[in-house]
Motif scaffolding. Structure first.
Motif, PDB file in Angstrom:
ATOM      1  N   SER A  89       0.891  -1.167  -0.174  1.00 15.17           N
ATOM      2  CA  SER A  89       0.008  -0.133   0.029  1.00 15.17           C
ATOM      3  C   SER A  89       0.685   1.211   0.058  1.00 15.17           C
ATOM      4  N   PHE A  90       2.074   1.378   0.875  1.00 23.40           N
ATOM      5  CA  PHE A  90       2.802   2.518   1.094  1.00 23.40           C
ATOM      6  C   PHE A  90       4.090   2.513   0.095  1.00 23.40           C
ATOM      7  N   ARG A  91       4.567   1.358  -0.209  1.00 18.49           N
ATOM      8  CA  ARG A  91       5.978   1.265  -0.735  1.00 18.49           C
ATOM      9  C   ARG A  91       6.263   2.054  -1.821  1.00 18.49           C
ATOM     10  N   ASP A  92       5.635   2.379  -2.595  1.00 19.96           N
ATOM     11  CA  ASP A  92       5.784   3.240  -3.885  1.00 19.96           C
ATOM     12  C   ASP A  92       5.892   4.535  -3.611  1.00 19.96           C
ATOM     13  N   ALA A  93       5.199   5.123  -2.789  1.00 22.36           N
ATOM     14  CA  ALA A  93       5.285   6.300  -2.309  1.00 22.36           C
ATOM     15  C   ALA A  93       6.485   6.626  -1.332  1.00 22.36           C
ATOM     16  N   TRP A  94       6.837   5.667  -0.560  1.00 24.46           N
ATOM     17  CA  TRP A  94       7.921   5.728   0.545  1.00 24.46           C
ATOM     18  C   TRP A  94       9.291   5.646  -0.569  1.00 24.46           C
ATOM     19  N   ARG A  95       9.428   4.940  -1.553  1.00 23.63           N
ATOM     20  CA  ARG A  95      10.401   4.536  -2.423  1.00 23.63           C
ATOM     21  C   ARG A  95      10.682   6.006  -3.332  1.00 23.63           C
ATOM     22  N   ASN A  96       9.604   6.470  -3.885  1.00 28.96           N
ATOM     23  CA  ASN A  96       9.621   7.779  -4.537  1.00 28.96           C
ATOM     24  C   ASN A  96       9.820   8.868  -3.995  1.00 28.96           C
ATOM     25  N   GLY A  97       9.981   9.085  -2.594  1.00 28.55           N
ATOM     26  CA  GLY A  97       9.839  10.171  -1.797  1.00 28.55           C
ATOM     27  C   GLY A  97       8.776  11.055  -1.885  1.00 28.55           C
ATOM     28  N   GLN A  98       7.408  10.532  -2.007  1.00 25.52           N
ATOM     29  CA  GLN A  98       6.442  11.433  -2.045  1.00 25.52           C
ATOM     30  C   GLN A  98       5.973  11.842  -0.713  1.00 25.52           C
ATOM     31  N   HIS A  99       6.914  12.603   0.114  1.00 28.40           N
ATOM     32  CA  HIS A  99       6.694  13.118   1.307  1.00 28.40           C
ATOM     33  C   HIS A  99       5.739  14.223   1.300  1.00 28.40           C
ATOM     34  N   CYS A 100       4.927  14.262   2.498  1.00 33.83           N
ATOM     35  CA  CYS A 100       4.104  15.364   2.534  1.00 33.83           C
ATOM     36  C   CYS A 100       4.117  15.740   4.087  1.00 33.83           C
TER      37      CYS A 100
END
Length: 222
Positions: A91-102
């Motif tokens: 659920s989260f690994r793509d956002a984490w690996r892509n640095g999609q921080h907010c």
């Protein structure tokens, strides 16, 4: 784990504490799949145009809906992400690996206090009256509706030994708390590469927070 909070919606407070303009269609009281503001790096911040702000506030759904998810209800179970497993969970690994921080701008979060034997909603906020900037991840999804939908999640850490957050949730359950950033960490978090992201997964000092019972929270008014 935080499933309910009050978002920062006052335009002046968003501007003063986070340096962003308020997006439209945002609610103050937020539950999973409600639309609320999250703050990210502006996608065109590096074009050299002074008119482009370094940060932007975007309206998104509380509960991360990854790009591959085919239904909006996916976000009902992804409003929090455990820092210990965020890099591996689908659920989260793509956002984490892509640095999609907010950063999620929050006035108060609510947690259940079970110490009296029943669940009492309890408001948690900063003692100094400033809003909290909570570390999160964001995603964009077009598969579920055919249109682009933004969503976000809050990152959490273990709080079994935290002087405040250890008091919440059912006896025997692991205690968790959201990752509250210091103001001087906001830009660092938004820019952090994957190799440095885990360094931000820390507890916020209990002495800087306060908790107030609010037993009528969530009850329908007659």
């Amino acid at each position: 784990m935080c499933s309910n909070y009050d978002a920062v919606t006052n335009p002046e407070r968003l501007r003063m504490y986070f340096g962003v303009e308020a997006p439209p269609r945002i609610k103050s009281q937020v539950w999973p799949l409600y639309e609320a503001p999250f703050i990210r790096r502006h996608p065109h911040k590096d074009v050299g145009d002074e008119a482009v702000p370094p940060r932007e506030a975007v309206a998104g759904l509380f509960g991360l809906i990854p790009h591959w998810a085919g239904e909006m209800t996916f976000g009902r179970r992804t409003y929090n992400a455990r820092s210990e497993t965020v890099a591996e969970k689908p659920s989260f690994r793509d956002a984490w690996r892509n640095g999609q921080h907010c950063i999620v701008p929050v006035e108060h979060i609510y947690e259940p206090d079970w110490r009296g034997g029943t669940s009492v909603p309890t408001r948690i906020q900063r003692k100094d009256g400033k809003p909290m900037g909570i570390a999160g991840l964001w995603a964009s999804n077009t598969k579920a509706t055919g249109e682009e939908v933004f969503s976000f999640t809050m990152l959490t850490v273990n709080a079994d030994e935290h002087e405040l957050f250890k008091n919440f949730h059912k006896p025997g359950d692991e205690k968790r708390m959201v990752v509250i950033l210091r103001e001087d960490q906001y830009d660092e978090w938004l820019d952090a590469p994957v190799a440095r992201s885990m360094a931000f997964m820390q507890q916020f000092p209990a002495q800087l927070l306060m908790a107030t019972a609010e037993p009528d929270r969530g009850k329908r008014k007659v």
